[in-house]
Design an enzyme around this catalytic site. Structure first.
Site, PDB file in Angstrom:
ATOM      1  N   HIS A  93       1.492  -8.504  -3.599  1.00 28.58           N
ATOM      2  CA  HIS A  93       2.816  -7.861  -3.526  1.00 28.58           C
ATOM      3  C   HIS A  93       3.409  -7.749  -2.125  1.00 28.58           C
ATOM      4  CE1 HIS A  93       1.513  -5.664  -7.488  1.00 28.58           C
ATOM      5  NE2 HIS A  93       1.608  -6.972  -7.614  1.00 28.58           N
ATOM      6  N   TYR A 116       1.930  -6.816   0.705  1.00 23.06           N
ATOM      7  CA  TYR A 116       1.294  -5.859   1.625  1.00 23.06           C
ATOM      8  C   TYR A 116       0.355  -6.630   2.574  1.00 23.06           C
ATOM      9  CZ  TYR A 116       3.412  -2.224  -1.201  1.00 23.06           C
ATOM     10  OH  TYR A 116       4.339  -1.428  -1.835  1.00 23.06           O
ATOM     11  N   HIS A 130      -6.600  -4.602  -2.534  1.00 23.33           N
ATOM     12  CA  HIS A 130      -5.184  -4.911  -2.791  1.00 23.33           C
ATOM     13  C   HIS A 130      -4.747  -6.069  -1.898  1.00 23.33           C
ATOM     14  CE1 HIS A 130      -1.052  -4.727  -3.731  1.00 23.33           C
ATOM     15  NE2 HIS A 130      -0.851  -3.429  -3.747  1.00 23.33           N
TER      16      HIS A 130
HETATM   17  C1  PHB Z   1       5.314   0.777  -5.042  1.00 24.26           C
HETATM   18  O1  PHB Z   1       4.969   1.904  -4.723  1.00 24.26           O
HETATM   19  O2  PHB Z   1       6.489   0.483  -5.278  1.00 24.26           O
HETATM   20  C2  PHB Z   1       4.303  -0.283  -5.148  1.00 24.26           C
HETATM   21  C3  PHB Z   1       3.066  -0.017  -4.636  1.00 24.26           C
HETATM   22  C4  PHB Z   1       2.070  -0.958  -4.706  1.00 24.26           C
HETATM   23  C5  PHB Z   1       2.346  -2.171  -5.290  1.00 24.26           C
HETATM   24  C6  PHB Z   1       3.581  -2.457  -5.817  1.00 24.26           C
HETATM   25  C7  PHB Z   1       4.574  -1.497  -5.745  1.00 24.26           C
HETATM   26  O3  PHB Z   1       1.391  -3.082  -5.334  1.00 24.26           O
END
Ligand code: PHB
Length: 368
Positions: free
Chosen positions: A172, A174, A169
Site C-alpha cells: 500500500h 508504506y 506490512h
Molecule cells: C489507512 O489507515 O488508511 C490504511 C492503513 C494501512 C493500510 C491501508 C490503509 O495498509
C-alpha cells in the site's frame, strides 16, 4: 443456501494452527491513546475471536523507529504498549482465537507534527512520498539497518508475548513498498535500480525477522501492486516478473503471502482468472491469503478516494467459496464486513443472510 464448508477447513503452517480459513484483515482504528492498546482494544479483538474468526491480524502496529508512526493513536509495538498487546493475546487465546500483529513502518507517509516526536520527518528510500514529490528524509544505510533491527526486535517480542506468528506490512505504498516501487525508489546504490535491488530492504527485514523468531514461527508478508499514492500502480506487469519478484522473498523466509487487492474477484493478468493470491501460490508453492471487498459490493476506497470512504451493501460469497474450494488460495482476510459485524462469519456459516447489514462510513467510529 451456499455450501460454505471450504471456508471452514482447518489450516496449519508452522506456529499457525487455525480452525478455519477466515482472517480479520488488519484495519487502522486509531483508538490507542498514547500509542498503547487499552481495554477497549482488547475487547475489540476478543469479540471477533469469540465469534469464531479463524485468525485475527491486528491493525498496523509500529516498530521501534522514530519515524515508524504516521497517525495519532495508532498502537506501538514496543515499550509500554507491549503490556497492552499481552492482554490482547491473552483475551484472544482465552476465547479460542489466534492472532498475529501487523508490524508497520509508514515511511514517507509520515508528516512532521505527528507524534510521538513531532519534529521527526517521514523516512523513505529517497524522501519521496510519490514520484517526484520529496517530502522527507532519504534514508542512509545506517537508517536502513536501524529499521531492519526494529522489525526483528518487534518480531522477537511478538513471539515472547505469545502471538501465533507475525505479519510484515510490505504493501500500500508504506515504507517497505516505497522500496519495492520504482516510483518512490530512485536510489543508485544496492537498494535501488533493478527489481532485485528494490527488494533488498524487504529481504534483509525478512532474514532478520527469521533469525529473531526461529524456523518454526510463521512469517506472513503482505504486499500489493496498488499504492495509496496511485491505485493503478504496478510492481510487476507479467507472471514471469511476479515470479522474479517473489523468489528472493521466499528464499529469505516468508511462509505465507498476504496478497492485497481491492477486489478479490479481479484477474491479475490477462488470460487467466487467477487473482494475485492465486498467481502467488502458483508461482511460489507457498500458502497465500487473498483479500479485497469480501462480502460487500464496493471496495474500501469507494467514491471518495479515501480508505473506508464509501458505503457498501452485503453480497453473497459464492465466488469466494468457489475459489477457495478450488484451492486457488488458502486463506481469506475480511475487513469491513467483520468490522461492522463481529458475527459476520457465524451468519455466513449459518446462512443467516437476511441478518447481514451494510457497511456505512458514517458509522465507522461506532464499529468496534
Ligand atoms: C489507512 O489507515 O488508511 C490504511 C492503513 C494501512 C493500510 C491501508 C490503509 O495498509
Amino acid at each position: 443456501m451456499t455450501d460454505t464448508s471450504p471456508l471452514f477447513r482447518p489450516f496449519e503452517c508452522k506456529s499457525l494452527h487455525l480452525a478455519n480459513r477466515v482472517a480479520m484483515a488488519p484495519m487502522t482504528r486509531m483508538r490507542s491513546p498514547n500509542y498503547i492498546p487499552n481495554d477497549e482494544v482488547v475487547a475489540y479483538y476478543r469479540r471477533r475471536a469469540e465469534a469464531g474468526v479463524g485468525l485475527l491480524i491486528t491493525e498496523g502496529t509500529t516498530v521501534n523507529h522514530k519515524a515508524a508512526n504516521g497517525y495519532e493513536q495508532v498502537p506501538a509495538f514496543h515499550g509500554a504498549a507491549l503490556d497492552g498487546w499481552e492482554k490482547v493475546v491473552e483475551a484472544v487465546h482465552a476465547a479460542g482465537g489466534k492472532i498475529i500483529p501487523q508490524l508497520w513502518h509508514v515511511g514517507s507517509v509520515r508528516r512532521p507534527g505527528i507524534g510521538p516526536d513531532k519534529d521527526v520527518p517521514g523516512y523513505s528510500p529517497c524522501g519521496m512520498v510519490k514520484p517526484g514529490k520529496v517530502v522527507g528524509h532519504a534514508m542512509s544505510k545506517d537508517d536502513i539497518q536501524d529499521v531492519v533491527k526494529a522489525f526483528a526486535d518487534a518480531a522477537r517480542d511478538a513471539r515472547a508475548l505469545g502471538f501465533d506468528g507475525v505479519e510484515i506490512h510490505g504493501a500500500h505504498g508504506y515504507l517497505i513498498d516505497q522500496f519495492f516501487w520504482e516510483g518512490t525508489n530512485q536510489r543508485d546504490d544496492e537498494y535501488g535500480g533493478s527489481l532485485e535491488n528494490r527488494s533488498r530492504f524487504a529481504v534483509e527485514i525478512i532474514r532478520a525477522v527469521r533469525a529473531a523468531v526461529g524456523e518454526d514461527f510463521a512469517i506472513v508478508l503482505r504486499y500489493s501492486q496498488w499504492k495509496q499514492q496511485d491505485y493503478s500502480a504496478r510492481l510487476v506487469q507479467t507472471p514471469e516478473e511476479l515470479g522474479r519478484f517473489l523468489a528472493p522473498l521466499v528464499e529469505a523466509g516468508v511462509d505465507i503471502f498476504h496478497c492485497s487487492t481491492r477486489r478479490f474477484w479481479e484477474p491479475e493478468f490477462d488470460g487467466s482468472d487467477l487473482n494475485l493470491a492465486g498467481w502467488t501460490k502458483k508461482l511460489t508453492g507457498k500458502p497465500t491469503m487473498s483479500v479485497g471487498s469480501v462480502g460487500l459490493d464496493d471496495d474500501f476506497i469507494g467514491e471518495t478516494g479515501m480508505a473506508m470512504g464509501g458505503d457498501a451493501a452485503p453480497v453473497g460469497i459464492d465466488e469466494l467459496v468457489r475459489r477457495m474450494d478450488a484451492d486457488e488460495f488458502d486463506l481469506v482476510a475480511v475487513g469491513r464486513a467483520l468490522l461492522q459485524d463481529p458475527q459476520w462469519l457465524e451468519k455466513i456459516r449459518d446462512g443467516r443472510s437476511e441478518e447481514l447489514t451494510p457497511f456505512n462510513k458514517m458509522s465507522l467510529a461506532n464499529y468496534f
